[in-house]
Motif scaffolding. Structure first.
Motif: not given
Length: 88
Positions: A9-13, A1-7, A17-22, A59-62
């Motif tokens: 995700a971790k930054h916002y929690g 997985m792209n490390q920037n995407i993990k970064y 990010q669940l709300t943002k996904t919706v 979401m896959q990461y979380f």
């Protein structure tokens, strides 16, 4: 997985990010609806699809979903749909 995407995700929690996904899924639906009514563009769909795909990777990461698990679920869904199509 792209490390920037993990970064990101971790930054916002997770909950943020669940709300943002919706939200991003909703924007994608709007773009598709506009395209279906000849009011939108392919470019709009591509942009919103990219947003959704980034959020889905978060979401896959979380949710600790590995690609083999995801691909297995996709295969089941595709096979089921092919079976439905062959019945008609």
């Amino acid at each position: 997985m792209n490390q920037n995407i993990k970064y990101i995700a971790k930054h916002y929690g997770f909950h943020h990010q669940l709300t943002k996904t919706v939200e991003e899924c909703g924007e994608f639906i709007v773009a598709l609806s506009k395209l279906a009514n000849d009011e939108g563009s392919r470019a709009d769909v591509v942009e919103e699809m990219a947003d959704v795909m980034v959020m889905l990777q978060q979401m896959q990461y979380f949710l600790c979903i590995d690609l083999s698990e995801l691909h297995k679920a996709i295969d089941v869904k595709v096979k089921r749909q092919i079976e439905r199509m062959n019945q008609h």
